[in-house]
Write a protein that holds these residues in place. Structure first.
Motif, PDB file in Angstrom:
ATOM      1  N   GLN A  84     -23.114 -70.856 -29.170  1.00  0.00           N
ATOM      2  CA  GLN A  84     -21.956 -71.543 -28.582  1.00  0.00           C
ATOM      3  C   GLN A  84     -21.688 -72.854 -29.320  1.00  0.00           C
ATOM      4  O   GLN A  84     -20.539 -73.187 -29.616  1.00  0.00           O
ATOM      5  CB  GLN A  84     -22.201 -71.831 -27.099  1.00  0.00           C
ATOM      6  CG  GLN A  84     -21.069 -72.594 -26.443  1.00  0.00           C
ATOM      7  CD  GLN A  84     -21.397 -73.035 -25.021  1.00  0.00           C
ATOM      8  OE1 GLN A  84     -22.514 -72.874 -24.540  1.00  0.00           O
ATOM      9  NE2 GLN A  84     -20.425 -73.603 -24.354  1.00  0.00           N
ATOM     10  N   GLU A 130     -18.321 -73.711 -31.480  1.00  0.00           N
ATOM     11  CA  GLU A 130     -17.508 -74.901 -31.193  1.00  0.00           C
ATOM     12  C   GLU A 130     -17.324 -75.732 -32.459  1.00  0.00           C
ATOM     13  O   GLU A 130     -16.239 -76.243 -32.727  1.00  0.00           O
ATOM     14  CB  GLU A 130     -18.149 -75.739 -30.082  1.00  0.00           C
ATOM     15  CG  GLU A 130     -17.359 -76.964 -29.697  1.00  0.00           C
ATOM     16  CD  GLU A 130     -15.982 -76.694 -29.127  1.00  0.00           C
ATOM     17  OE1 GLU A 130     -15.119 -77.598 -29.199  1.00  0.00           O
ATOM     18  OE2 GLU A 130     -15.725 -75.593 -28.600  1.00  0.00           O
ATOM     19  N   ARG A 176     -15.898 -74.884 -17.201  1.00  0.00           N
ATOM     20  CA  ARG A 176     -15.363 -73.557 -17.551  1.00  0.00           C
ATOM     21  C   ARG A 176     -15.835 -73.145 -18.950  1.00  0.00           C
ATOM     22  O   ARG A 176     -16.111 -71.986 -19.206  1.00  0.00           O
ATOM     23  CB  ARG A 176     -13.829 -73.599 -17.480  1.00  0.00           C
ATOM     24  CG  ARG A 176     -13.148 -72.281 -17.651  1.00  0.00           C
ATOM     25  CD  ARG A 176     -11.638 -72.317 -17.387  1.00  0.00           C
ATOM     26  NE  ARG A 176     -10.936 -73.464 -17.922  1.00  0.00           N
ATOM     27  CZ  ARG A 176     -10.485 -74.510 -17.199  1.00  0.00           C
ATOM     28  NH1 ARG A 176     -10.673 -74.542 -15.900  1.00  0.00           N
ATOM     29  NH2 ARG A 176      -9.849 -75.503 -17.761  1.00  0.00           N
ATOM     30  N   GLU A 177     -15.965 -74.127 -19.848  1.00  0.00           N
ATOM     31  CA  GLU A 177     -16.393 -73.833 -21.216  1.00  0.00           C
ATOM     32  C   GLU A 177     -17.915 -73.840 -21.371  1.00  0.00           C
ATOM     33  O   GLU A 177     -18.426 -73.622 -22.473  1.00  0.00           O
ATOM     34  CB  GLU A 177     -15.749 -74.834 -22.178  1.00  0.00           C
ATOM     35  CG  GLU A 177     -14.239 -74.686 -22.259  1.00  0.00           C
ATOM     36  CD  GLU A 177     -13.593 -75.683 -23.202  1.00  0.00           C
ATOM     37  OE1 GLU A 177     -14.299 -76.272 -24.042  1.00  0.00           O
ATOM     38  OE2 GLU A 177     -12.368 -75.865 -23.088  1.00  0.00           O
ATOM     39  N   GLN A 218     -27.282 -76.020 -24.087  1.00  0.00           N
ATOM     40  CA  GLN A 218     -26.322 -75.406 -24.988  1.00  0.00           C
ATOM     41  C   GLN A 218     -26.947 -74.248 -25.748  1.00  0.00           C
ATOM     42  O   GLN A 218     -28.016 -74.379 -26.339  1.00  0.00           O
ATOM     43  CB  GLN A 218     -25.782 -76.443 -25.982  1.00  0.00           C
ATOM     44  CG  GLN A 218     -25.038 -77.586 -25.323  1.00  0.00           C
ATOM     45  CD  GLN A 218     -23.877 -77.129 -24.489  1.00  0.00           C
ATOM     46  OE1 GLN A 218     -22.983 -76.468 -24.980  1.00  0.00           O
ATOM     47  NE2 GLN A 218     -23.899 -77.457 -23.207  1.00  0.00           N
ATOM     48  N   LYS A 278     -17.327 -83.327 -25.063  1.00  0.00           N
ATOM     49  CA  LYS A 278     -17.837 -82.190 -25.846  1.00  0.00           C
ATOM     50  C   LYS A 278     -18.452 -82.679 -27.144  1.00  0.00           C
ATOM     51  O   LYS A 278     -19.537 -82.251 -27.527  1.00  0.00           O
ATOM     52  CB  LYS A 278     -16.722 -81.197 -26.164  1.00  0.00           C
ATOM     53  CG  LYS A 278     -16.441 -80.208 -25.084  1.00  0.00           C
ATOM     54  CD  LYS A 278     -15.554 -79.096 -25.582  1.00  0.00           C
ATOM     55  CE  LYS A 278     -14.126 -79.365 -25.212  1.00  0.00           C
ATOM     56  NZ  LYS A 278     -13.199 -78.284 -25.514  1.00  0.00           N
ATOM     57  N   GLU A 303     -12.608 -83.511 -24.650  1.00  0.00           N
ATOM     58  CA  GLU A 303     -12.929 -83.428 -26.080  1.00  0.00           C
ATOM     59  C   GLU A 303     -13.982 -84.445 -26.481  1.00  0.00           C
ATOM     60  O   GLU A 303     -14.903 -84.126 -27.241  1.00  0.00           O
ATOM     61  CB  GLU A 303     -11.670 -83.626 -26.921  1.00  0.00           C
ATOM     62  CG  GLU A 303     -10.764 -82.422 -26.932  1.00  0.00           C
ATOM     63  CD  GLU A 303      -9.508 -82.624 -27.765  1.00  0.00           C
ATOM     64  OE1 GLU A 303      -9.390 -83.673 -28.448  1.00  0.00           O
ATOM     65  OE2 GLU A 303      -8.642 -81.738 -27.729  1.00  0.00           O
ATOM     66  N   ARG A 310     -14.729 -74.019 -34.552  1.00  0.00           N
ATOM     67  CA  ARG A 310     -13.402 -74.258 -34.004  1.00  0.00           C
ATOM     68  C   ARG A 310     -12.889 -75.639 -34.404  1.00  0.00           C
ATOM     69  O   ARG A 310     -11.736 -75.796 -34.813  1.00  0.00           O
ATOM     70  CB  ARG A 310     -13.421 -74.132 -32.473  1.00  0.00           C
ATOM     71  CG  ARG A 310     -12.032 -74.169 -31.843  1.00  0.00           C
ATOM     72  CD  ARG A 310     -12.091 -74.368 -30.345  1.00  0.00           C
ATOM     73  NE  ARG A 310     -12.632 -75.647 -29.941  1.00  0.00           N
ATOM     74  CZ  ARG A 310     -11.993 -76.822 -30.049  1.00  0.00           C
ATOM     75  NH1 ARG A 310     -10.802 -76.876 -30.559  1.00  0.00           N
ATOM     76  NH2 ARG A 310     -12.566 -77.935 -29.642  1.00  0.00           N
ATOM     77  N   GLU A 370     -12.701 -78.329 -16.861  1.00  0.00           N
ATOM     78  CA  GLU A 370     -12.562 -77.706 -18.182  1.00  0.00           C
ATOM     79  C   GLU A 370     -13.918 -77.627 -18.877  1.00  0.00           C
ATOM     80  O   GLU A 370     -14.271 -76.601 -19.452  1.00  0.00           O
ATOM     81  CB  GLU A 370     -11.575 -78.492 -19.048  1.00  0.00           C
ATOM     82  CG  GLU A 370     -11.361 -77.861 -20.405  1.00  0.00           C
ATOM     83  CD  GLU A 370     -10.273 -78.551 -21.208  1.00  0.00           C
ATOM     84  OE1 GLU A 370     -10.532 -78.815 -22.399  1.00  0.00           O
ATOM     85  OE2 GLU A 370      -9.203 -78.807 -20.671  1.00  0.00           O
TER      86      GLU A 370
END
Length: 126
Positions: free
Chosen positions: A83, A87, A62-63, A79, A22, A19, A90, A59
Motif C-alpha cells: 500500500q 501510494e 477509507r484509504e 501500513q 498521508k 494529503e 501514485r 478519507e
C-alpha cells in the motif's frame, strides 16, 4: 504534526489535511499506532470547521491510513508495504504529469524530459 493550509486556490481544505497527513505517515514522521489529535482539537488548532476535519479523517480511514476506535480516538494504522509503495507510485505519477504538462507548454521534447530524469537519478549526461 504540522499542517499548513492554503485558503486560496482550488484544493479543498479537507484534501489538504488528508494529503499532508498521508505524506507524514508515509515518511514515518507520524508512526503507526500514534494517536492523532481529536477532530475537535485539530479543527480548533487549524481554525476550521469540525465537519471539514471529520471529512479529512474519514478519507484517511477509507484509504486505510488511520483507524478510529469509538471512544478512544483516531490512530495511525499499520501500513502494508505494498500500500505504501502504491501510494508513492501514485504521488510520482501526479508529479510527473505536472512535469509533462509544463514540458508540453514550453515545447520541451519528451527526449529532453527523459534526459533530465536520467540526470536526476544520478545517471549523468548522455
Amino acid at each position: 504534526m504540522q499542517i499548513l493550509l492554503q485558503h486560496t486556490g482550488g484544493k479543498p481544505i479537507y484534501e489538504q489535511i488528508a494529503e499532508q497527513m498521508k505524506a507524514q505517515i508515509l515518511s514515518g514522521e507520524i508512526s503507526a499506532g500514534e494517536q492523532l489529535p481529536s477532530i475537535r482539537t485539530l479543527a480548533k488548532d487549524l481554525h476550521i470547521s469540525v465537519i471539514t476535519t471529520k471529512r479529512a479523517y474519514e478519507e484517511l480511514e477509507r484509504e486505510g491510513f488511520v483507524e478510529t476506535m469509538q471512544g478512544r480516538g483516531t490512530y495511525v494504522a499499520q501500513q502494508d508495504a505494498e500500500q505504501v509503495r502504491e501510494e508513492h507510485r501514485r504521488r510520482i505519477e501526479q508529479k510527473l504529469l505536472e512535469a509533462v504538462e509544463i514540458a508540453k507548454s514550453a515545447d520541451i521534447s519528451e527526449q529532453e524530459v527523459y534526459e533530465t530524469l536520467h540526470i536526476l537519478f544520478g545517471g549523468g549526461e548522455r
